[in-house]
Write a protein that holds these residues in place. Structure first.
Motif, short mmCIF file in Angstrom:
data_model
loop_
_atom_site.label_atom_id
_atom_site.label_comp_id
_atom_site.label_asym_id
_atom_site.label_seq_id
_atom_site.Cartn_x
_atom_site.Cartn_y
_atom_site.Cartn_z
N ALA A 161 0.84 -1.18 0.00
CA ALA A 161 0.00 0.00 0.00
C ALA A 161 0.88 1.23 0.00
O ALA A 161 1.77 1.36 0.84
CB ALA A 161 -0.91 -0.01 1.23
N LEU A 162 0.66 2.11 -0.96
CA LEU A 162 1.39 3.38 -1.01
C LEU A 162 0.46 4.47 -0.54
O LEU A 162 -0.72 4.49 -0.89
CB LEU A 162 1.84 3.70 -2.44
N ASP A 163 0.99 5.37 0.29
CA ASP A 163 0.15 6.42 0.81
C ASP A 163 0.84 7.77 0.64
O ASP A 163 1.84 8.04 1.30
CB ASP A 163 -0.16 6.15 2.29
N GLY A 164 0.32 8.57 -0.26
CA GLY A 164 0.78 9.95 -0.44
C GLY A 164 2.25 10.09 -0.79
O GLY A 164 2.95 10.94 -0.25
N ILE A 165 2.73 9.25 -1.71
CA ILE A 165 4.15 9.30 -2.07
C ILE A 165 4.45 10.53 -2.94
O ILE A 165 3.82 10.74 -3.97
CB ILE A 165 4.56 8.03 -2.85
N CYS A 166 5.40 11.33 -2.48
CA CYS A 166 5.87 12.46 -3.27
C CYS A 166 7.38 12.31 -3.48
O CYS A 166 8.09 11.87 -2.59
CB CYS A 166 5.63 13.79 -2.55
N LEU A 167 7.83 12.69 -4.67
CA LEU A 167 9.25 12.61 -4.97
C LEU A 167 9.60 13.71 -5.92
O LEU A 167 8.89 13.93 -6.91
CB LEU A 167 9.57 11.24 -5.61
N SER B 167 -1.07 7.42 -4.24
CA SER B 167 -1.56 6.39 -3.32
C SER B 167 -2.16 5.27 -4.14
O SER B 167 -2.91 5.52 -5.08
CB SER B 167 -2.64 6.96 -2.39
N PHE B 168 -1.78 4.09 -3.83
CA PHE B 168 -2.51 2.95 -4.38
C PHE B 168 -2.12 1.68 -3.65
O PHE B 168 -1.18 1.67 -2.86
CB PHE B 168 -2.40 2.82 -5.91
N ASP B 169 -2.87 0.61 -3.87
CA ASP B 169 -2.54 -0.63 -3.18
C ASP B 169 -2.58 -1.79 -4.15
O ASP B 169 -3.14 -1.70 -5.23
CB ASP B 169 -3.49 -0.87 -2.01
N PRO C 266 2.84 7.59 -20.12
CA PRO C 266 3.85 7.92 -21.12
C PRO C 266 5.25 7.97 -20.52
O PRO C 266 5.40 7.95 -19.30
CB PRO C 266 3.43 9.30 -21.62
N ASN C 267 6.26 8.05 -21.36
CA ASN C 267 7.64 8.17 -20.88
C ASN C 267 7.75 9.37 -19.96
O ASN C 267 7.19 10.42 -20.23
CB ASN C 267 8.60 8.36 -22.05
N GLY C 268 8.46 9.19 -18.85
CA GLY C 268 8.65 10.30 -17.92
C GLY C 268 7.47 10.52 -17.00
O GLY C 268 7.41 11.50 -16.28
N ALA C 269 6.51 9.59 -17.01
CA ALA C 269 5.33 9.76 -16.17
C ALA C 269 5.65 9.48 -14.70
O ALA C 269 4.91 9.88 -13.81
CB ALA C 269 4.21 8.84 -16.64
N GLY C 270 6.75 8.77 -14.45
CA GLY C 270 7.13 8.48 -13.07
C GLY C 270 7.00 7.02 -12.68
O GLY C 270 7.10 6.69 -11.50
N LYS C 271 6.79 6.16 -13.66
CA LYS C 271 6.57 4.74 -13.36
C LYS C 271 7.81 4.10 -12.71
O LYS C 271 7.72 3.48 -11.65
CB LYS C 271 6.23 3.96 -14.64
N SER C 272 8.93 4.29 -13.38
CA SER C 272 10.15 3.68 -12.85
C SER C 272 10.57 4.34 -11.53
O SER C 272 11.07 3.67 -10.63
CB SER C 272 11.29 3.78 -13.86
N SER C 273 10.30 5.64 -11.42
CA SER C 273 10.60 6.33 -10.17
C SER C 273 9.82 5.69 -9.02
O SER C 273 10.35 5.50 -7.92
CB SER C 273 10.23 7.81 -10.26
N LEU C 274 8.57 5.36 -9.31
CA LEU C 274 7.73 4.76 -8.28
C LEU C 274 8.31 3.41 -7.84
O LEU C 274 8.41 3.12 -6.65
CB LEU C 274 6.32 4.58 -8.84
N THR D 145 4.26 7.10 2.78
CA THR D 145 4.78 5.85 3.32
C THR D 145 4.51 4.70 2.35
O THR D 145 3.59 4.74 1.55
CB THR D 145 4.11 5.48 4.66
N VAL D 146 5.37 3.71 2.46
CA VAL D 146 5.20 2.46 1.73
C VAL D 146 4.89 1.40 2.77
O VAL D 146 5.64 1.23 3.72
CB VAL D 146 6.49 2.09 0.97
N GLN D 147 3.77 0.71 2.58
CA GLN D 147 3.41 -0.31 3.55
C GLN D 147 3.46 -1.66 2.87
O GLN D 147 2.82 -1.87 1.84
CB GLN D 147 2.03 -0.03 4.10
N ILE D 148 4.23 -2.56 3.46
CA ILE D 148 4.36 -3.88 2.88
C ILE D 148 4.07 -4.92 3.94
O ILE D 148 4.69 -4.91 5.01
CB ILE D 148 5.76 -4.09 2.28
N ALA D 149 3.12 -5.79 3.65
CA ALA D 149 2.74 -6.86 4.57
C ALA D 149 2.59 -6.32 5.99
O ALA D 149 3.10 -6.88 6.95
CB ALA D 149 3.77 -7.99 4.53
#
Lengths: 283, 346
Positions: A33-39, A51-53, A65-73, A87-91
């Protein structure tokens, strides 16, 4: 730590036999679960309040599209980038910064957009490196060839052979990975991630550079892995056909903002997505 | 071809290799001490063994681990001075002094390996220069290390193990050979182990290694420790068996570069590369001197010869970097493969 121990069985086994049933330990909480990730990098805001889970056993695509932030995420989730906020929530465990060096122990594995294999090692050694995180025998035990170290290596070799057979690369295990065709290297990369039996697998453009046949094979593998082990998969991919076919839910990023999130059917119809990404012909 | 029916190909090849090594070892232990003159032992074999071992240690760190170091001579110095001081001040036996010297070099290696956790490539190489200059400075500045000797040069203690006197050239040769063979076997085990695989993984893609759970930090520091320990023992051989004096002067930056050149010429990330490279580095100047005295009959003086040696060596290194980056080891590999093919055909 609640690791689901679901072993991949040999390729010949029929699906539906008891071995493949999903362990129930993590089915309640989301796998991620991702909550309010900013970079941001300097002035550029690469990710804005994402935010997504991801549910256990789900194939969750991230497109854009390219540069959308996928790899950054994915790099934030891997701990390679530190998020400015969120925050990043894992298990069930929450992290402001994912510890990259403990990622495997937490049950997260990933592949890399531009292959990040170890060219100086064989395919088998590359895959076995995916098990380094849980290795117990120290250097001295290995050098002296103590029985604990030897049986650990033998166990690892067995697991490597199992996963390689499953992905159909059993015949090239002893080859230097740099001498293998690109499509096979992609499979080795996948095997290296899978051998750790993660609960969450992140695939960063697994289809990039593959031929049509190889793409179909890779897609079949991804689905088979999910069906057999029940792990959650984050799929970053440009081939929209593959994404629509494979994923359960799709998140769409554009300029670091999540502009849509839903099932493939919903995404295909979303006017925002069509404008930003899919283009007119997909409408 | 007719043989291949009853002789399986793969297993004997491995045995052949082991047999070849065993034969080489037998010659080195049984034949060489008998036939080699003191000159050959002192001018060729002893520096060859010491530099091979130093190359082996550096190859573990740089060839296998990808951590470039220009501090090899510093760790040789640490080994030599540590062994000397342990013997002098604690009165320990030579074998124990060597173990302690290796441990000391390992500890200092870890300290100077710490920057490797942050720095890579050229930046790391430059930071290892700190080890080079610091150690040499400390050994020169504090005369305690050389037992307050006025010249800073101290005679190495007599080489005795248990009650065995190894001070004659043959004895010193066997002493060095034993250490080199033992440590080479250890290195062979290390690079074949999972830890050795981790080392190569860190070299090839540090980020990927970290993310999939290879213990990058520990792998690097252990590599620095083991590499420095081995180079430290090479320093003991250099000072005790070859020079028979312990002094900081010989362990300068030139020596560090020499060890680096050995593994570049010999072949990075190979065990035999260190030996092949060291053989070339040791034998080449002697050959050059012989050739020049034969061809020019003393018209070329020693200073000019030294210069020519450097120029030619520099050219050789450039040649290797361009034409055969995998070094003498790769050339030998191709030669034996061709020989094998010829033998099979014949």
């Amino acid at each position: 730590m609640s690791t689901t121990v679901v072993r991949l069985a040999a390729a010949g086994d029929a699906p539906g036999s008891g071995v493949f049933s999903v362990a129930a330990a993590t089915t309640s909480a989301p796998a991620l679960a991702l909550d309010g990730i900013c970079l941001s990098f300097g002035g550029i805001r690469a990710l804005r309040d994402i935010s997504f889970d991801v549910a256990p056993g789900e194939i969750r695509a991230i497109i854009g599209p390219n540069g959308a932030g996928k790899s950054s995420l994915v790099n934030v989730i891997s701990g390679l980038y530190r998020a400015d906020a969120g925050t990043v929530q894992i298990a069930g465990q929450a992290f402001a910064r994912m510890p990259a060096s403990r990622l495997a122990k937490i049950g997260v594995a990933r592949t890399f957009q531009n292959l990040a294999l170890f060219p100086g090692l064989t395919a088998a050694q590359n895959i076995a490196s995916g098990l380094a995180f849980r290795r117990r025998s120290g250097l001295l035990a290995q050098v002296l060839g103590l029985s604990a170290a030897r049986s650990e290596s033998a166990r690892e070799d067995e697991e490597v052979r199992e996963i390689a057979a499953f992905l159909g690369i059993g015949g090239v295990l002893d080859r230097l990975v740099s001498t293998l065709p690109y499509g096979v290297q992609k499979q080795v990369d996948l095997a290296r991630a899978l051998v750790a039996e993660p609960n969450l697998l992140m695939l960063d453009e697994p289809m990039a550079g593959l031929t049509v046949t190889e793409k179909a094979e890779m897609a079949a593998h991804i689905r088979a892995v999910r069906d057999r082990t029940g792990l959650a998969i984050i799929l970053i991919e440009h081939d929209i056909g593959v994404v629509m076919e494979l994923s359960d839910r799709i998140a769409v990023l554009d300029h670091g903002v999540k502009i849509a999130d839903g099932t493939p059917v919903e995404i295909r119809r979303d006017p925002e997505v069509i404008r930003a990404y899919l283009g007119a012909e997909a409408a | 071809m007719s043989l291949s029916a009853d002789v399986p190909v793969a297993p004997p090849r491995v045995n052949l290799r082991a047999l070849g090594l065993l034969a080489l070892l037998a010659v080195a232990v049984l034949v060489v001490p008998v036939i080699a003159s003191p000159y050959v032992i002192e001018a060729i074999l002893l520096p060859f063994l010491a530099l091979s071992l130093a190359g082996l240690g550096l190859n573990l760190l740089t060839g296998y681990g990808g951590q470039v170091s220009l501090g090899s001579a510093a760790f040789m110095a640490v080994g030599a001075f540590a062994a000397y001081n342990f013997q002098l001040r604690l009165g320990v036996s030579l074998p124990l002094a060597i173990v302690l010297a290796a441990a000391t070099a390992a500890a200092i290696g870890v300290v100077f390996g710490l920057p490797s956790l942050r720095l890579r490539g050229f930046y790391l190489a430059v930071s290892t220069l700190a080890a080079q200059f610091f150690v040499q400075w400390a050994l020169t500045k504090f005369s305690w290390f050389s037992n307050d000797s006025a010249s800073g040069v101290v005679a190495a203690p007599r080489l005795t193990v248990a009650s065995l006197d190894l001070d004659a050239p043959q004895g010193r040769y066997l002493f060095a050979l034993t250490l080199v063979v033992g440590i080479t076997f250890l290195v062979h085990r290390i690079v074949g182990s999972r830890a050795g695989v981790n080392l190569i993984a860190v070299r090839d893609d540090e980020t990927a290694a970290k993310v999939i759970g290879v213990p990058v930090l520990r792998t690097k520091l252990v590599a620095f420790a083991i590499s420095s320990a081995i180079i430290g023992v090479a320093g003991v051989i250099w000072a005790y068996a070859y020079l028979r004096t312990v002094e900081p002067a010989g362990f300068n930056l030139d020596r560090s570069f020499q060890v680096l050149f050995i593994i570049i010429i010999g072949g990075l990330a190979t065990i035999r590369g260190a030996f092949l490279g060291a053989a070339l580095i040791v034998v080449f100047p002697l050959l050059l001197a012989r050739t020049s005295s034969f061809a020019f009959e003393g018209l070329v003086d020693a200073g000019v010869l030294k210069l020519v040696e450097r120029v030619v060596l520099g050219l050789v290194i450039i040649l290797f970097l361009i034409a055969e980056p995998n070094g003498l080891s790769a050339i030998l590999g191709r030669a034996t493969a061709r020989l094998r093919a010829v033998l099979r055909r014949g």
